[in-house]
Design a protein around this motif. Structure first.
Motif, PDB file in Angstrom:
ATOM      1  N   VAL A  26       0.838  -1.201   0.000  1.00 33.17           N
ATOM      2  CA  VAL A  26       0.000   0.000   0.000  1.00 33.17           C
ATOM      3  C   VAL A  26       0.874   1.251   0.000  1.00 33.17           C
ATOM      4  CG1 VAL A  26      -1.727   1.317   1.279  1.00 33.17           C
ATOM      5  CG2 VAL A  26      -1.937  -1.166   1.121  1.00 33.17           C
TER       6      VAL A  26
ATOM      7  N   GLN B 280      -2.074  -7.588  -1.471  1.00 31.19           N
ATOM      8  CA  GLN B 280      -3.251  -6.736  -1.276  1.00 31.19           C
ATOM      9  C   GLN B 280      -3.660  -6.764   0.186  1.00 31.19           C
ATOM     10  OE1 GLN B 280      -7.258  -7.983  -2.644  1.00 31.19           O
ATOM     11  NE2 GLN B 280      -7.284  -6.075  -3.827  1.00 31.19           N
TER      12      GLN B 280
ATOM     13  N   ARG C 124      -7.654   4.765   0.684  1.00 28.25           N
ATOM     14  CA  ARG C 124      -8.297   4.111  -0.464  1.00 28.25           C
ATOM     15  C   ARG C 124      -8.655   5.127  -1.543  1.00 28.25           C
ATOM     16  NH1 ARG C 124      -9.634   1.873  -4.296  1.00 28.25           N
ATOM     17  NH2 ARG C 124     -10.816  -0.052  -4.584  1.00 28.25           N
ATOM     18  N   GLN C 125      -9.066   6.322  -1.142  1.00 32.43           N
ATOM     19  CA  GLN C 125      -9.440   7.359  -2.098  1.00 32.43           C
ATOM     20  C   GLN C 125      -8.245   7.838  -2.919  1.00 32.43           C
ATOM     21  OE1 GLN C 125     -11.405  10.432   0.172  1.00 32.43           O
ATOM     22  NE2 GLN C 125     -12.947   9.009   0.965  1.00 32.43           N
TER      23      GLN C 125
ATOM     24  N   THR D 122      -8.871   2.760  -8.589  1.00 37.72           N
ATOM     25  CA  THR D 122     -10.134   2.090  -8.284  1.00 37.72           C
ATOM     26  C   THR D 122     -10.103   0.611  -8.628  1.00 37.72           C
ATOM     27  OG1 THR D 122     -10.986   2.786 -10.446  1.00 37.72           O
ATOM     28  CG2 THR D 122     -11.495   4.195  -8.558  1.00 37.72           C
TER      29      THR D 122
ATOM     30  N   SER E 264      -6.616  -2.383  -6.843  1.00 37.35           N
ATOM     31  CA  SER E 264      -6.067  -1.616  -5.730  1.00 37.35           C
ATOM     32  C   SER E 264      -5.340  -2.530  -4.744  1.00 37.35           C
ATOM     33  CB  SER E 264      -7.187  -0.868  -5.008  1.00 37.35           C
ATOM     34  OG  SER E 264      -6.705  -0.236  -3.841  1.00 37.35           O
TER      35      SER E 264
ATOM     36  N   LEU F  46      -5.455  -2.080  -1.712  1.00 39.26           N
ATOM     37  CA  LEU F  46      -6.237  -1.960  -0.483  1.00 39.26           C
ATOM     38  C   LEU F  46      -7.694  -2.261  -0.811  1.00 39.26           C
ATOM     39  CD1 LEU F  46      -6.509  -1.180   2.492  1.00 39.26           C
ATOM     40  CD2 LEU F  46      -6.542   1.223   1.811  1.00 39.26           C
ATOM     41  N   CYS F  47      -8.248  -3.291  -0.187  1.00 35.70           N
ATOM     42  CA  CYS F  47      -9.592  -3.764  -0.513  1.00 35.70           C
ATOM     43  C   CYS F  47     -10.466  -3.781   0.734  1.00 35.70           C
ATOM     44  CB  CYS F  47      -9.515  -5.163  -1.135  1.00 35.70           C
ATOM     45  SG  CYS F  47     -11.117  -5.917  -1.489  1.00 35.70           S
ATOM     46  N   PHE F  48     -11.691  -3.253   0.619  1.00 36.06           N
ATOM     47  CA  PHE F  48     -12.645  -3.233   1.723  1.00 36.06           C
ATOM     48  C   PHE F  48     -13.826  -4.149   1.414  1.00 36.06           C
ATOM     49  CE2 PHE F  48     -11.342   1.465   2.307  1.00 36.06           C
ATOM     50  CZ  PHE F  48     -10.264   1.097   3.089  1.00 36.06           C
TER      51      PHE F  48
ATOM     52  N   VAL G   1     -15.647   5.531   4.167  1.00 31.02           N
ATOM     53  CA  VAL G   1     -15.259   4.214   3.658  1.00 31.02           C
ATOM     54  C   VAL G   1     -16.268   3.730   2.627  1.00 31.02           C
ATOM     55  CG1 VAL G   1     -14.870   1.794   4.238  1.00 31.02           C
ATOM     56  CG2 VAL G   1     -14.083   3.580   5.793  1.00 31.02           C
TER      57      VAL G   1
ATOM     58  N   ASP H  89     -15.580  -2.387  -1.518  1.00 34.33           N
ATOM     59  CA  ASP H  89     -15.481  -3.014  -2.834  1.00 34.33           C
ATOM     60  C   ASP H  89     -16.504  -4.134  -2.996  1.00 34.33           C
ATOM     61  OD1 ASP H  89     -12.791  -1.823  -3.968  1.00 34.33           O
ATOM     62  OD2 ASP H  89     -12.399  -2.343  -1.881  1.00 34.33           O
TER      63      ASP H  89
END
Length: 262
Positions: free
Chosen positions: A56, A155, A191-192, A196, A199, A201-203, A227, A230
């Motif tokens: 990240v 990730q 994340r922003q 997109t 990434s 970083l995954c939520f 937040v 994804d």
């Protein structure tokens, strides 16, 4: 007695903006075993987590070389016997290419105080008692187990369970839940700043009970702290173990979501 040593091998982060993650040496290394190709400890269950944090940071710095919203890692040792192996931990991070900014050596009695003093945002351990003590003092603490060793290293995966979401206007919250909200907001800002698709970083959101309306409410609560997820899964009372095994999250933010069945 607490001592902090800076790692001169890595560039220090801006502590006014960094997200500080403390990881215990027991979680990061198997200090009783060495690598076959050199005098370094083998990676423990937190090893993929640190690699993912590093990915990240790398992506954020590729986007903006002056970026200051980065993960800052502190390696914490509370075991007296392991503290005698301090040089081994330092050389092991160098051997594995891990960006650990600082090494903290603390007694078991003072480790929570050292977490608070160093403004740790999240404490990662394999010791349930340590996690409980830190949470009681308002430090967000996450417990790793043997399944954490199989998490991906490319990730960073963050899973929000519905019970962990702090809804606006829901009344007073404990200091540990406030810490979770702050941490979630920081992750959202990271994340922003990232791409997109693909990434690092995954939520993911998982709601344990109820239907789509409950899931939508949880999504709105997350968006209120910045937040956007994804993926979202509504289990509607179904067993949670299969989805957790599939997702393999590094950070599981929850008040009760675990791999066990109801």
């Amino acid at each position: 007695m607490v001592s902090m040593v800076q790692n001169q091998d890595v560039q220090q982060k801006d502590l006014d903006h960094a997200v500080v993650v403390a990881v215990t040496s027991r979680a990061l290394f198997e200090s009783e075993t060495e690598e076959d190709d050199g005098p370094a400890y083998r990676g423990g269950v937190a090893f993929p987590l640190l690699q993912a944090l590093q990915r990240v940071n790398e992506h954020l710095l590729e986007k903006d070389p002056t970026e200051s919203l980065l993960f800052d890692v502190v390696l914490m040792t509370t075991d007296r016997q392991q503290q005698q192996q301090s040089s081994g931990f330092m050389s092991s991070t160098r051997h594995h290419g891990l960006e650990v900014s600082r090494f903290c050596f603390s007694s078991e009695e003072d480790f929570v105080e050292s977490l608070l003093k160093n403004n740790i945002h999240v404490f990662v351990t394999t010791d349930e008692n340590e996690a409980f003590q830190a949470n009681q003092k308002g430090v967000l603490s996450l417990l790793l187990d043997e399944n954490s060793a199989s998490c991906p290293s490319e990730q960073l995966r963050v899973l929000f369970c519905e019970n962990s979401i702090i809804r606006p206007g829901s009344g007073p919250t404990s200091s540990s839940r406030e810490a979770a909200q702050t941490f979630s907001s920081q992750l959202g800002k990271m994340r922003q700043k990232l791409e997109t698709s693909h990434s690092p970083l995954c939520f993911t959101l998982v709601t344990l009970h109820g239907g789509k309306d409950r899931c939508c409410g949880a999504l709105k609560a997350l968006r209120s702290v910045g937040v956007s997820v994804d993926e979202a899964y509504c289990l509607a009372g179904a067993p949670r173990s299969p989805i957790l095994s599939l997702l393999r999250p590094h950070f599981l933010l929850s008040d009760g979501c675990s791999g066990s069945e109801d």
